[in-house]
Design a protein around this motif. Structure first.
Motif, PDB file in Angstrom:
ATOM      1  N   THR A   1       0.849  -1.187   0.000  1.00  0.00           N
ATOM      2  CA  THR A   1       0.000   0.000   0.000  1.00  0.00           C
ATOM      3  C   THR A   1       0.889   1.244   0.000  1.00  0.00           C
ATOM      4  N   PRO A   2       0.890   2.040  -1.064  1.00  0.00           N
ATOM      5  CA  PRO A   2       1.725   3.252  -1.090  1.00  0.00           C
ATOM      6  C   PRO A   2       1.168   4.336  -0.159  1.00  0.00           C
ATOM      7  N   ILE A   3       2.063   5.038   0.531  1.00  0.00           N
ATOM      8  CA  ILE A   3       1.696   6.229   1.292  1.00  0.00           C
ATOM      9  C   ILE A   3       1.918   7.460   0.422  1.00  0.00           C
ATOM     10  N   ASP A   4       3.076   7.510  -0.187  1.00  0.00           N
ATOM     11  CA  ASP A   4       3.414   8.562  -1.150  1.00  0.00           C
ATOM     12  C   ASP A   4       4.431   7.950  -2.108  1.00  0.00           C
ATOM     13  N   ASN A   5       5.124   8.763  -2.876  1.00  0.00           N
ATOM     14  CA  ASN A   5       6.061   8.199  -3.858  1.00  0.00           C
ATOM     15  C   ASN A   5       7.396   7.800  -3.240  1.00  0.00           C
ATOM     16  N   THR A   6       7.527   7.890  -1.906  1.00  0.00           N
ATOM     17  CA  THR A   6       8.768   7.480  -1.237  1.00  0.00           C
ATOM     18  C   THR A   6       8.578   6.329  -0.272  1.00  0.00           C
ATOM     19  N   CYS A   7       7.348   6.022   0.102  1.00  0.00           N
ATOM     20  CA  CYS A   7       7.130   5.059   1.187  1.00  0.00           C
ATOM     21  C   CYS A   7       5.873   4.230   0.927  1.00  0.00           C
ATOM     22  N   SER A   8       5.939   2.950   1.289  1.00  0.00           N
ATOM     23  CA  SER A   8       4.777   2.066   1.212  1.00  0.00           C
ATOM     24  C   SER A   8       4.837   1.091   2.384  1.00  0.00           C
ATOM     25  N   TYR A   9       3.768   0.306   2.555  1.00  0.00           N
ATOM     26  CA  TYR A   9       3.745  -0.632   3.680  1.00  0.00           C
ATOM     27  C   TYR A   9       2.923  -1.862   3.353  1.00  0.00           C
ATOM     28  N   TRP A  10       3.168  -2.925   4.148  1.00  0.00           N
ATOM     29  CA  TRP A  10       2.364  -4.146   4.156  1.00  0.00           C
ATOM     30  C   TRP A  10       1.826  -4.338   5.564  1.00  0.00           C
TER      31      TRP A  10
ATOM     32  N   TYR B   1       7.138  -1.166   6.949  1.00  0.00           N
ATOM     33  CA  TYR B   1       7.273   0.012   6.091  1.00  0.00           C
ATOM     34  C   TYR B   1       8.520  -0.133   5.233  1.00  0.00           C
ATOM     35  N   VAL B   2       8.447   0.338   3.990  1.00  0.00           N
ATOM     36  CA  VAL B   2       9.600   0.352   3.095  1.00  0.00           C
ATOM     37  C   VAL B   2       9.796   1.774   2.603  1.00  0.00           C
ATOM     38  N   ARG B   3      11.010   2.283   2.795  1.00  0.00           N
ATOM     39  CA  ARG B   3      11.339   3.630   2.325  1.00  0.00           C
ATOM     40  C   ARG B   3      12.808   3.687   1.970  1.00  0.00           C
TER      41      ARG B   3
ATOM     42  N   ASP C   1       0.527   8.687  11.045  1.00  0.00           N
ATOM     43  CA  ASP C   1       1.782   8.240  10.439  1.00  0.00           C
ATOM     44  C   ASP C   1       2.842   9.339  10.431  1.00  0.00           C
ATOM     45  N   ALA C   2       3.422   9.540   9.265  1.00  0.00           N
ATOM     46  CA  ALA C   2       4.578  10.421   9.125  1.00  0.00           C
ATOM     47  C   ALA C   2       4.248  11.887   9.386  1.00  0.00           C
ATOM     48  N   GLN C   3       2.981  12.269   9.313  1.00  0.00           N
ATOM     49  CA  GLN C   3       2.633  13.670   9.563  1.00  0.00           C
ATOM     50  C   GLN C   3       2.949  14.075  10.994  1.00  0.00           C
ATOM     51  N   GLY C   4       2.889  13.093  11.926  1.00  0.00           N
ATOM     52  CA  GLY C   4       3.144  13.416  13.319  1.00  0.00           C
ATOM     53  C   GLY C   4       4.529  13.069  13.800  1.00  0.00           C
TER      54      GLY C   4
END
Length: 249
Positions: free
Chosen positions: A159-168, A176-178, A198-201
């Motif tokens: 599942t992509p979060i943005d164009n730099t990070c995704s997760y299972w 997380y993969v980044r 997530d990353a916003q905080g």
């Protein structure tokens, strides 16, 4: 310069026939003859489609003279549908490494089926469905002892979060993969992390969950460290401002 597909030895079809006979009650009838693909002088991949899956065979030539090992595996039903959607051996998973097998029961009570591939695994469970994990996320899952470990059974695709990070997602946490790195975050810490979006905080994970010398668990994130001490106590320590006090929830 293009080359025609290599010609596989007779043993290719023979081994596919043998594998088909082993699984024919599951595969039903095969469709057409054995197909040959692969690169000249390196690897010949043969496969034959059946109504409920495919039998794969690989023949490797060593130094253009000696013969390497023969590998023949079967992929079928729901796992084959997922494998086919990921472009089969040409995709992110590569060539099969096992036949379909039963999983052990996870610590959360889930059982299912799986096929290992060169670069990952596809899991199926009656209640969770069929999901694939690959690349550095799969390597991290292996470190966490697959479904035998605290992560338990795979319950999502990438599942992509943005164009730099995704997760299972898993029963017991998330990977997380980044930037080519993979990090595990377990359930209690993950819940607190997700509370602040997530990353916003807290920023992205910088470590997998680590066990401290006092027995507590923690993850480092870009802007914070989240600890789990005891059963319910979660502490969050911002790292971007050393004057902040620990926040206890």
């Amino acid at each position: 310069m293009s080359f025609p597909p290599p010609t596989c030895p007779v043993t290719c079809k023979t081994q596919i026939d043998n594998k088909y006979n082993e699984f024919k009650t599951i595969l039903n009838a095969c469709i057409g003859d054995v197909k040959k693909t692969g690169s000249p002088n390196t690897t010949c991949t043969c496969k034959q489609e059946c109504t409920s899956g495919t039998v794969y065979h690989r023949y490797r030539v060593i130094n253009l003279v000696g013969q390497g090992s023969f590998y023949t595996f079967v992929v079928y039903h729901e796992i084959y549908k997922k494998y086919k959607s990921l472009n089969e051996e040409s995709g992110v998973l590569g060539f099969p490494k096992t036949d379909e097998r039963s999983t052990v029961k996870s610590i959360y009570g889930t059982v299912g089926r799986y096929n290992h591939f060169e670069k990952g695994t596809i899991y199926w469970s009656r209640y969770i469905g069929t999901h694939a994990i690959y690349g550095v996320a799969f390597n991290e899952y292996e470190k966490q002892n697959y479904e035998h470990g605290a992560l338990g059974f795979l319950i999502s695709d990438e599942t992509p979060i943005d164009n730099t990070c995704s997760y299972w997602d898993f029963e017991g946490g998330r990977i997380y993969v980044r930037s080519g790195n993979a990090y595990t975050v377990y359930r209690a810490i993950l819940s607190k992390y997700l509370e602040v979006k997530d990353a916003q905080g807290f920023g992205y994970p910088r470590t997998s969950t680590i066990k401290a010398t006092d027995g507590s668990l923690y993850n480092d994130f870009e802007c914070s460290k989240i600890h789990k001490c005891g059963i319910c106590r979660i502490t969050v320590k911002p790292t971007y401002n050393v004057q902040h006090q620990d926040m206890i929830f």
